[in-house]
Design a protein around this motif. Structure first.
Motif, PDB file in Angstrom:
ATOM      1  N   ARG A 116      35.664  49.879  48.460  1.00  0.00           N
ATOM      2  CA  ARG A 116      35.491  51.326  48.559  1.00  0.00           C
ATOM      3  C   ARG A 116      36.561  52.019  47.738  1.00  0.00           C
ATOM      4  NH1 ARG A 116      37.859  55.258  51.483  1.00  0.00           N
ATOM      5  NH2 ARG A 116      39.039  53.781  52.759  1.00  0.00           N
ATOM      6  N   VAL A 117      36.141  53.048  47.013  1.00  0.00           N
ATOM      7  CA  VAL A 117      37.077  53.836  46.218  1.00  0.00           C
ATOM      8  C   VAL A 117      37.891  54.715  47.162  1.00  0.00           C
ATOM      9  CG1 VAL A 117      37.320  55.520  44.350  1.00  0.00           C
ATOM     10  CG2 VAL A 117      35.452  53.840  44.283  1.00  0.00           C
ATOM     11  N   LYS A 118      39.212  54.651  47.028  1.00  0.00           N
ATOM     12  CA  LYS A 118      40.114  55.409  47.891  1.00  0.00           C
ATOM     13  C   LYS A 118      39.757  56.897  47.879  1.00  0.00           C
ATOM     14  CE  LYS A 118      44.995  56.554  48.526  1.00  0.00           C
ATOM     15  NZ  LYS A 118      46.360  56.349  48.018  1.00  0.00           N
ATOM     16  N   GLY A 119      39.737  57.486  49.089  1.00  0.00           N
ATOM     17  CA  GLY A 119      39.482  58.912  49.227  1.00  0.00           C
ATOM     18  C   GLY A 119      38.011  59.295  49.117  1.00  0.00           C
ATOM     19  N   THR A 120      37.130  58.309  49.089  1.00  0.00           N
ATOM     20  CA  THR A 120      35.694  58.589  48.956  1.00  0.00           C
ATOM     21  C   THR A 120      34.900  57.698  49.903  1.00  0.00           C
ATOM     22  OG1 THR A 120      35.107  56.899  47.319  1.00  0.00           O
ATOM     23  CG2 THR A 120      36.079  58.945  46.475  1.00  0.00           C
ATOM     24  N   GLY A 121      33.616  57.904  49.932  1.00  0.00           N
ATOM     25  CA  GLY A 121      32.689  57.028  50.633  1.00  0.00           C
ATOM     26  C   GLY A 121      31.893  56.201  49.632  1.00  0.00           C
ATOM     27  N   THR A 122      32.444  55.995  48.441  1.00  0.00           N
ATOM     28  CA  THR A 122      31.767  55.285  47.367  1.00  0.00           C
ATOM     29  C   THR A 122      32.138  53.808  47.391  1.00  0.00           C
ATOM     30  OG1 THR A 122      31.837  57.285  46.019  1.00  0.00           O
ATOM     31  CG2 THR A 122      31.409  55.218  44.866  1.00  0.00           C
ATOM     32  N   TYR A 123      31.100  52.958  47.441  1.00  0.00           N
ATOM     33  CA  TYR A 123      31.271  51.512  47.486  1.00  0.00           C
ATOM     34  C   TYR A 123      30.644  50.884  46.252  1.00  0.00           C
ATOM     35  CZ  TYR A 123      32.423  52.017  52.427  1.00  0.00           C
ATOM     36  OH  TYR A 123      33.016  52.359  53.606  1.00  0.00           O
ATOM     37  N   GLY A 124      31.176  49.748  45.834  1.00  0.00           N
ATOM     38  CA  GLY A 124      30.596  49.032  44.717  1.00  0.00           C
ATOM     39  C   GLY A 124      31.410  47.815  44.340  1.00  0.00           C
ATOM     40  N   TRP A 125      31.040  47.231  43.213  1.00  0.00           N
ATOM     41  CA  TRP A 125      31.639  45.993  42.716  1.00  0.00           C
ATOM     42  C   TRP A 125      32.487  46.258  41.480  1.00  0.00           C
ATOM     43  CZ3 TRP A 125      31.032  41.370  45.160  1.00  0.00           C
ATOM     44  CH2 TRP A 125      30.020  41.290  46.124  1.00  0.00           C
ATOM     45  N   MET A 126      33.606  45.540  41.388  1.00  0.00           N
ATOM     46  CA  MET A 126      34.480  45.648  40.225  1.00  0.00           C
ATOM     47  C   MET A 126      34.994  44.254  39.873  1.00  0.00           C
ATOM     48  SD  MET A 126      35.752  47.771  37.990  1.00  0.00           S
ATOM     49  CE  MET A 126      35.377  49.352  38.722  1.00  0.00           C
ATOM     50  N   SER A 127      35.035  43.969  38.577  1.00  0.00           N
ATOM     51  CA  SER A 127      35.566  42.702  38.097  1.00  0.00           C
ATOM     52  C   SER A 127      37.082  42.674  38.281  1.00  0.00           C
ATOM     53  CB  SER A 127      35.236  42.530  36.615  1.00  0.00           C
ATOM     54  OG  SER A 127      35.941  41.428  36.075  1.00  0.00           O
ATOM     55  N   ILE A 128      37.593  41.513  38.617  1.00  0.00           N
ATOM     56  CA  ILE A 128      39.041  41.348  38.776  1.00  0.00           C
ATOM     57  C   ILE A 128      39.767  41.656  37.469  1.00  0.00           C
ATOM     58  CG2 ILE A 128      39.034  38.891  38.233  1.00  0.00           C
ATOM     59  CD1 ILE A 128      41.227  38.538  40.396  1.00  0.00           C
ATOM     60  N   ASP A 129      39.087  41.486  36.351  1.00  0.00           N
ATOM     61  CA  ASP A 129      39.694  41.730  35.037  1.00  0.00           C
ATOM     62  C   ASP A 129      40.077  43.189  34.814  1.00  0.00           C
ATOM     63  OD1 ASP A 129      39.282  39.040  34.439  1.00  0.00           O
ATOM     64  OD2 ASP A 129      37.368  39.430  33.450  1.00  0.00           O
ATOM     65  N   ASN A 130      39.534  44.101  35.624  1.00  0.00           N
ATOM     66  CA  ASN A 130      39.744  45.532  35.405  1.00  0.00           C
ATOM     67  C   ASN A 130      40.897  46.131  36.212  1.00  0.00           C
ATOM     68  OD1 ASN A 130      37.551  45.359  33.713  1.00  0.00           O
ATOM     69  ND2 ASN A 130      36.110  46.033  35.255  1.00  0.00           N
ATOM     70  N   PHE A 131      41.669  45.282  36.866  1.00  0.00           N
ATOM     71  CA  PHE A 131      42.790  45.768  37.670  1.00  0.00           C
ATOM     72  C   PHE A 131      44.130  45.499  36.989  1.00  0.00           C
ATOM     73  CE2 PHE A 131      39.477  44.959  40.856  1.00  0.00           C
ATOM     74  CZ  PHE A 131      39.443  46.193  41.461  1.00  0.00           C
ATOM     75  N   SER A 132      45.019  46.483  37.045  1.00  0.00           N
ATOM     76  CA  SER A 132      46.376  46.276  36.538  1.00  0.00           C
ATOM     77  C   SER A 132      47.240  45.624  37.608  1.00  0.00           C
ATOM     78  CB  SER A 132      47.003  47.600  36.100  1.00  0.00           C
ATOM     79  OG  SER A 132      47.077  48.498  37.185  1.00  0.00           O
ATOM     80  N   SER A 133      46.893  45.866  38.870  1.00  0.00           N
ATOM     81  CA  SER A 133      47.627  45.221  39.961  1.00  0.00           C
ATOM     82  C   SER A 133      46.702  45.034  41.155  1.00  0.00           C
ATOM     83  CB  SER A 133      48.854  46.029  40.374  1.00  0.00           C
ATOM     84  OG  SER A 133      48.472  47.262  40.941  1.00  0.00           O
TER      85      SER A 133
END
Length: 132
Positions: A97-114
């Motif tokens: 879930r995106v912080k501060g929202t009710g939005t859920y989804g998938w994200m690749s681990i490659d797209n995170f800085s931490s």
């Protein structure tokens, strides 16, 4: 009209292929990997979170090229992790879930800085999952 031996042979072969297709159906193509739409009530199995290193699309499933977009997230956005999967190509994706929202989804681990405090808990197949 006279048919040569080669012509008759080609017609017989073509007829056999068409008959086999009618009986067995067309040759199976590679089944595309599914996009998973998880209900937001899925158990939160992972207490971690990640910070986006750039602007990327939050996806409807764990494949960048096969699954539709939920939202575009900018650099620095935080996603609270719920669970992880390794897709059919061996790439690690997180559902969250995106912080501060009710939005859920998938994200690749490659797209995170931490990534912080994650236990990389695997998403469990259950009744909450719908194939889309």
């Amino acid at each position: 009209m006279r048919f040569g031996t080669k012509t008759v042979g080609m017609l017989v072969t073509a007829g056999a292929i068409m008959a086999a297709t009618l009986v067995n159906g067309p040759a199976a193509s590679a089944t595309p990997s599914p996009c998973y739409a998880y209900n937001s009530s899925i158990s939160n199995l992972d207490g971690g979170y990640g910070v986006m290193k750039g602007s990327y699309n939050l996806k409807k499933g764990p494949y960048a090229d096969r699954c539709g977009n939920v939202a575009r997230l900018g650099k620095g956005r935080v996603i609270y992790f719920h669970c992880w999967v390794k897709n059919g190509r061996g790439n690690l994706w997180v559902y969250g879930r995106v912080k501060g929202t009710g939005t859920y989804g998938w994200m690749s681990i490659d797209n995170f800085s931490s990534i912080r405090h994650s236990n990389y808990e695997t998403c469990r197949p259950n009744a909450d999952r719908d194939h889309t």
